[in-house]
Structure formats: structure tokens, C-alpha cells
Write a protein that holds these residues in place. Structure first.
Motif, short mmCIF file in Angstrom:
data_model
loop_
_atom_site.label_atom_id
_atom_site.label_comp_id
_atom_site.label_asym_id
_atom_site.label_seq_id
_atom_site.Cartn_x
_atom_site.Cartn_y
_atom_site.Cartn_z
N MET A 49 51.24 -20.59 45.10
CA MET A 49 51.05 -19.42 45.97
C MET A 49 51.95 -19.49 47.20
N GLU A 50 52.13 -20.67 47.77
CA GLU A 50 52.99 -20.82 48.95
C GLU A 50 54.45 -20.51 48.62
N ASP A 51 54.92 -21.01 47.49
CA ASP A 51 56.32 -20.83 47.12
C ASP A 51 56.66 -19.37 46.88
N PHE A 59 49.17 -17.51 35.53
CA PHE A 59 49.62 -18.90 35.64
C PHE A 59 48.81 -19.66 36.68
N ILE A 60 48.67 -19.11 37.86
CA ILE A 60 47.92 -19.77 38.93
C ILE A 60 46.50 -20.08 38.46
N ASN A 61 45.85 -19.11 37.87
CA ASN A 61 44.45 -19.25 37.50
C ASN A 61 44.22 -20.09 36.25
N SER A 62 45.28 -20.52 35.61
CA SER A 62 45.13 -21.33 34.39
C SER A 62 45.43 -22.80 34.62
N ILE A 63 45.77 -23.20 35.82
CA ILE A 63 46.13 -24.60 36.08
C ILE A 63 44.86 -25.44 36.26
N GLY A 64 44.59 -26.29 35.31
CA GLY A 64 43.49 -27.25 35.41
C GLY A 64 42.11 -26.72 35.12
N SER A 70 44.15 -13.60 43.03
CA SER A 70 45.05 -12.48 42.77
C SER A 70 46.49 -12.88 43.03
N GLY A 71 47.36 -12.45 42.16
CA GLY A 71 48.79 -12.66 42.36
C GLY A 71 49.43 -11.32 42.66
N LYS A 72 50.73 -11.34 42.88
CA LYS A 72 51.43 -10.07 43.11
C LYS A 72 51.33 -9.18 41.88
N LYS A 73 51.37 -9.81 40.72
CA LYS A 73 51.22 -9.06 39.46
C LYS A 73 49.96 -9.56 38.79
N LYS A 97 44.32 -35.02 31.19
CA LYS A 97 45.53 -34.20 31.21
C LYS A 97 45.12 -32.85 31.76
N ILE A 98 45.86 -32.38 32.75
CA ILE A 98 45.59 -31.05 33.29
C ILE A 98 46.89 -30.27 33.35
N GLY A 99 46.76 -28.96 33.36
CA GLY A 99 47.93 -28.11 33.46
C GLY A 99 47.60 -26.71 32.99
N SER A 100 48.62 -26.02 32.52
CA SER A 100 48.48 -24.65 32.04
C SER A 100 49.11 -24.56 30.67
#
Length: 140
Positions: A49-51, A59-64, A70-73, A97-100
Motif C-alpha cells: 500500500m505504501e509503494d 493482491f493486497i488482500n490475498s497475502i498470507g 480497498s485498493g485503487k482498483k 509458507k505464506i504469500g499470494s
């Protein structure tokens, strides 16, 4: 799939060895790894989100683990199927193991290295929360 792995090790002081059941030791280890993984996922989500160059909430909501940021899209909502969260017990070792697993996650990880950056930034807090879980479960 974008994912990460880290070693998280704790050793019991010799004077405490043998005071705890194998079941309690395993539970403490699992809770420590789980807590550390959540911190890692949270820190990685913050970096994304910072970047401000990855603009999909999926993508953000699927990490871990699934969140609802909310994202821009705002695209489709993240589901458990989009998340990489795999805890494995082998001997006296717990691996998480964590990620998306969204289709474009490997491309984003290769380009922006967010999981590795999240791990770097979260390391101290991961150790603290892991230690807290061990102490809580074992009552020390």
C-alpha cells in the motif's frame, strides 16, 4: 505464486528442558510461527500500500490471509483460494509458507520484492510476538 519462508528458531534454556509436555511445546511452536507469519503478512501488505504501484485490492488482500482493504482498483474479493498459507509439521519443526496465489503474484514479487522487504522490516516484531506466544502457552 508469490511466497516466502523463514527460519524461526527458539531453544529452551536447559533448566526448563523436560518441564513441558511435547503437546504444549508443539502448540507453543505452532502459535509462535503463526503469529510471526501474520506480522510478516501485515508488514508486506503495508509495503504494497505504501509503494502505491500495485493498485489491485485482490493482491493486497490475498497475502498470507484474507483481508478487506480497498485498493485503487477494487476487483474481485480475495478468497482462501487466493492465499498461500501452508503450515507443515515435521519432526520438531514447524514450517509456514505464506504469500499470494493470484496469477500475477510471481510477476509482482519478482518486480517489487515485497515479501522479502516485508520480512526484513518485520523481523524484530516477528521475534517479539513469537516469544510472547511461547511464554503465554507455556506459562513462563
Amino acid at each position: 505464486m508469490a511466497e516466502g519462508a523463514m527460519n524461526f528458531e527458539f531453544k529452551m534454556p536447559k533448566e526448563l528442558a523436560g518441564q513441558f509436555s511435547e503437546k504444549n511445546m508443539k502448540m507453543a511452536r505452532q502459535k509462535a510461527v503463526e503469529a510471526a507469519g501474520m506480522v510478516w503478512a501485515d508488514e508486506t501488505k503495508e509495503i504494497v500500500m505504501e509503494d502505491d504501484h500495485i493498485d489491485t485490492s485482490l493482491f493486497i488482500n490475498s497475502i498470507g490471509y484474507v483481508t478487506n482493504v480497498s485498493g485503487k482498483k477494487d476487483g474481485p474479493k480475495a478468497t482462501e483460494a487466493d492465499v498461500v498459507y501452508e503450515m507443515v509439521e515435521e519432526n520438531e519443526q514447524t514450517t509456514l509458507k505464506i504469500g499470494s496465489s493470484v496469477p500475477y503474484a510471481p510477476v509482482l514479487e519478482k518486480k517489487y520484492n515485497v515479501m522479502a522487504r516485508g520480512l526484513d522490516r518485520a523481523q524484530d516484531r516477528m521475534n517479539r510476538v513469537g516469544d510472547q506466544q511461547i511464554k503465554r502457552i507455556l506459562g513462563i
